[in-house]
Design an enzyme around this catalytic site. Structure first.
Site, PDB file in Angstrom:
ATOM      1  CG  ASP A 355      -2.051   0.951   1.121  1.00  0.00           C
ATOM      2  OD1 ASP A 355      -2.284   1.463   0.008  1.00  0.00           O
ATOM      3  OD2 ASP A 355      -2.713   1.221   2.138  1.00  0.00           O
ATOM      4  CG  HIS A 372       0.257   1.943  -9.413  1.00  0.00           C
ATOM      5  ND1 HIS A 372      -0.008   1.589  -8.114  1.00  0.00           N
ATOM      6  CD2 HIS A 372      -0.808   2.686  -9.834  1.00  0.00           C
ATOM      7  CE1 HIS A 372      -1.183   2.080  -7.754  1.00  0.00           C
ATOM      8  NE2 HIS A 372      -1.693   2.757  -8.787  1.00  0.00           N
ATOM      9  CG  LEU A 464      10.350 -16.772  -3.603  1.00  0.00           C
ATOM     10  CD1 LEU A 464       9.855 -16.851  -2.164  1.00  0.00           C
ATOM     11  CD2 LEU A 464      11.039 -15.418  -3.851  1.00  0.00           C
TER      12      LEU A 464
HETATM   13  C1  FPP Z   1      -1.893   0.050  -3.481  1.00  0.00           C
HETATM   14  O1  FPP Z   1      -1.462   1.385  -3.406  1.00  0.00           O
HETATM   15  C2  FPP Z   1      -1.237  -0.610  -4.612  1.00  0.00           C
HETATM   16  C3  FPP Z   1      -1.896  -1.115  -5.706  1.00  0.00           C
HETATM   17  C4  FPP Z   1      -3.365  -1.084  -5.831  1.00  0.00           C
HETATM   18  C5  FPP Z   1      -1.158  -1.689  -6.851  1.00  0.00           C
HETATM   19  C6  FPP Z   1       0.043  -2.519  -6.526  1.00  0.00           C
HETATM   20  C7  FPP Z   1       0.759  -2.793  -7.766  1.00  0.00           C
HETATM   21  C8  FPP Z   1       2.087  -2.759  -7.934  1.00  0.00           C
HETATM   22  C9  FPP Z   1       3.065  -2.538  -6.845  1.00  0.00           C
HETATM   23  C10 FPP Z   1       2.555  -2.908  -9.326  1.00  0.00           C
HETATM   24  C11 FPP Z   1       3.419  -4.047  -9.683  1.00  0.00           C
HETATM   25  C12 FPP Z   1       3.142  -5.329  -9.059  1.00  0.00           C
HETATM   26  C13 FPP Z   1       3.818  -6.467  -9.405  1.00  0.00           C
HETATM   27  C14 FPP Z   1       3.527  -7.712  -8.671  1.00  0.00           C
HETATM   28  C15 FPP Z   1       4.856  -6.496 -10.471  1.00  0.00           C
HETATM   29  P1  FPP Z   1      -2.522   2.571  -3.564  1.00  0.00           P
HETATM   30  O2  FPP Z   1      -2.573   2.944  -4.997  1.00  0.00           O
HETATM   31  O3  FPP Z   1      -3.821   2.151  -2.953  1.00  0.00           O
HETATM   32  O4  FPP Z   1      -1.824   3.696  -2.738  1.00  0.00           O
HETATM   33  P2  FPP Z   1      -2.578   4.846  -1.915  1.00  0.00           P
HETATM   34  O5  FPP Z   1      -3.232   4.165  -0.749  1.00  0.00           O
HETATM   35  O6  FPP Z   1      -1.443   5.709  -1.504  1.00  0.00           O
HETATM   36  O7  FPP Z   1      -3.532   5.516  -2.842  1.00  0.00           O
END
Ligand code: FPP
Length: 588
Positions: A355, A372, A464
């Site tokens: 997050d 992201h 892994l």
């Molecule tokens: C939450 O942060 C994160 C996500 C919804 C996306 C996670 C995706 C990645 C890290 C991209 C790549 C993943 C892989 C496995 C290669 P948020 O957007 O909710 O953050 P916020 O709470 O600050 O708005």
């Protein structure tokens, strides 16, 4: 061509006769390949079908059938090093492997999966069904391709056609399942995904009761239609040598005729295997024979080379013969090394809610999708750290069923990032097995295909396991599991009064995922947000303030180190039996 060994000649004859008797269409296709290659094709076909028959033989219990399959594979493994076998099918296969220098280790996984098939299979969706079917069929087709290669007829398949090739095999598998429906149902098997059965309410119940109904008719029409689409892949043979291209085209024609026969069978489909009329197959095969004869007259295939001495025979197992030497992960730029964690204290499974990407982007004055992108870089580092510390399972929450509520631009950017990371695959040289978990139905098909492909290409790795949760929701997973249990109960194969936790766990879409030991969330929020509610029921929780893009492997190591100080009781009063009594005691 086989030489003077009478036992070997009779072994190949037996494989040929078994092919002709059990599958005349397959036999006719093998007749389209050069004479020199036919015995090897019969041996491969007979081997694949022998282990299938061992797994299907209902005169024995499921455990015994699985044991017979494993014994057959073990014997083959031994005999590949001695060069002969008392069993005629294995004798022919061992000879084929030696004669054509085939590396049969690629078959190991497909064969051992047949032992699992003996216990019955259930598929929640097409994605799981495809992974099973392709894992089972592709390796055998790869052996035939290698055989053609060794014979000097490279069956060049362009990489961009791989997907059409695999779709074609899906069509073949579906046509087989529909053809064998009566035999499978008589044994209590239904090898179709719940996703397909649910399209026609009542069809599963009717099928299980061997009752032809409008729902069953609708389901069969839908599936034959799908099968036709999958089998029709005109680009597949473009640019290919005319010999193998003729075989593949004839195979497609025969499969289409088979699907027509399934469609035309009506209620008889539930009583016997439908077959196309002899005249129909003869009409299809006659021009194919003429084309094949012409193609092979242009590229004569010589008799197989002499048999090589036994000590050099390739073995089906152990896989290390073929396993590439994996690299160690690159160290962290700081030079920091992972802490030493006593093996009995090491968590097996760490699951992460990554997050804070959006807030990280905002803090840097960047659009959310840049958050992201930076998050993906953090994923790479954390995977390296997980390998270094010796973690077995790492599960990452990349896209939830709730994330669809976001701006389509942002959801599109996350899915694009997942495409890029799956395609580029930064862990190619590392011992990382990739899996994915989530609903396939409303994800773009190309992404599902990529995730499935990556799962297949890394499935034999043992280091892994990284599971990426995409379009995943915990309640959705629980609802789907409940539906799978209800379907099984409705079909009479499960008593609702006896359903226990183990039954539930076995019906989860990923039943082999271990329980989560440590659930870690970054981004300064203290919620578990619908992430793995079943598997994480007893997980230790770890919340950290940093936004995910600011995280690296050292944070994972800290999380694991802190975990080693927790005392896990799983509801018991004292230390859990597997934990040393000297463990530091904190609250439960
Ligand atoms: C939450 O942060 C994160 C996500 C919804 C996306 C996670 C995706 C990645 C890290 C991209 C790549 C993943 C892989 C496995 C290669 P948020 O957007 O909710 O953050 P916020 O709470 O600050 O708005």
């Amino acid at each position: 061509m086989i030489g003077d060994d009478p036992a070997l000649r009779s072994a190949y004859r037996l494989c040929r006769d078994r092919t002709r008797r059990q599958d005349p269409a397959e036999y006719a296709l093998i007749q389209l390949v050069p004479v020199a290659l036919r015995p090897a094709c019969w041996a491969l076909w007979a081997a694949a079908n022998t282990i299938d028959d061992l797994a299907d033989d209902r005169t024995a219990s499921a455990g015994e059938r699985a044991a017979r399959v494993r014994r057959w594979i073990d014997a083959l493994e031994r005999e590949l090093t001695t060069g002969t076998s008392p069993d005629p099918v294995r004798r022919a296969l061992v000879d084929t492997a030696a004669r054509w220098r085939l590396d049969l280790s690629g078959l190991h996984h497909a064969m051992t999966e047949v032992a699992v098939d003996a216990h019955g299979r259930r598929f929640a969706d097409w994605s799981g069904w495809r992974a099973w079917g392709r894992g089972n069929l592709l390796p055998w087709f790869e052996q035939v391709r290698d055989l053609f290669d060794r014979a000097g007829v490279p069956v060049a398949l362009r990489l961009d056609r791989q997907e059409s090739y695999e779709r074609f095999l899906d069509g073949m598998r579906l046509a087989d399942i529909l053809t064998d429906l009566s035999a499978d149902l008589a044994q209590g098997d239904l090898l179709l995904p719940a996703e397909a059965l649910d399209r026609c309410p009542g069809a599963e119940e009717d099928l299980t009761a061997l009752r032809w109904s409008p729902a069953v008719a609708g389901l069969v029409a839908h599936l034959t239609d799908l099968g036709r689409q999958w089998v029709t892949q005109p680009s597949l043979t473009r640019g290919m040598h005319p010999g193998p291209a003729t075989v593949l085209a004839a195979m497609a024609d025969l499969l289409l005729a088979q699907l027509d026969a399934v469609d035309a069978a009506g209620p008889a489909l539930l009583r016997a295997r439908p077959r196309p009329a002899l005249l129909t197959t003869a009409r299809l095969l006659a021009p194919a024979r003429a084309r094949a004869a012409l193609a092979w007259s242009l590229t004569p295939v010589p008799a197989p080379p002499a048999r090589r001495p036994a000590p050099h025979l390739p073995a089906v197992h152990p896989r290390p013969l073929r396993r590439p030497a994996f690299r160690s992960p690159p160290p962290h730029p700081s030079g920091e090394r992972p802490p030493r964690i006593p093996v009995e204290r090491m968590p097996t499974h760490v699951a992460v809610i990554m997050d804070g990407n959006g807030r990280w982007a905002q803090r840097h004055g960047l659009p959310r999708h840049e958050g992201h992108r930076a998050g993906a870089a953090a994923v790479r580092d954390v995977v390296h750290g997980a390998l270094e510390i010796g973690l077995r399972h790492l599960t990452l929450y990349a896209f939830s069923t709730e994330n669809w509520k976001r701006d389509p631009e942002e959801t599109g950017a996350i899915l694009d990032l997942l495409r890029q990371e799956t395609r580029a695959y930064p862990f190619e040289d590392l011992d990382v097995r990739m899996r994915w978990h989530g609903r396939a139905d409303n994800l773009p098909q190309d992404l599902v295909d990529l995730l499935d492909m990556r799962e297949r290409s890394t499935r034999d790795r043992t280091g892994l396991t990284v599971t990426t949760c995409v379009n995943y929701g915990g309640r959705d997973e629980i609802a789907r599991t409940a539906a799978a249990l209800a379907r099984r109960a409705r079909s009479g194969r499960l008593d609702p009064d006896l359903i226990g936790e183990q039954d539930f766990a076995e019906h989860l879409p990923r039943p082999d995922m271990p329980d989560v030991d440590l659930l870690w969330r970054t981004g300064n929020e203290q919620r578990t947000s619908n992430f793995l509610p079943w598997q994480a029921a007893y997980a230790e929780l770890h919340f950290t303030p940093d936004h995910w893009p600011d995280v690296d492997r050292r944070d994972l190591w800290r999380a694991i180190t802190e975990y080693t100080h927790r005392q896990r009781r799983h509801g018991a009063a004292g230390p859990a039996p597997h934990e040393p009594a000297t463990a530091p005691r904190e609250g439960a």
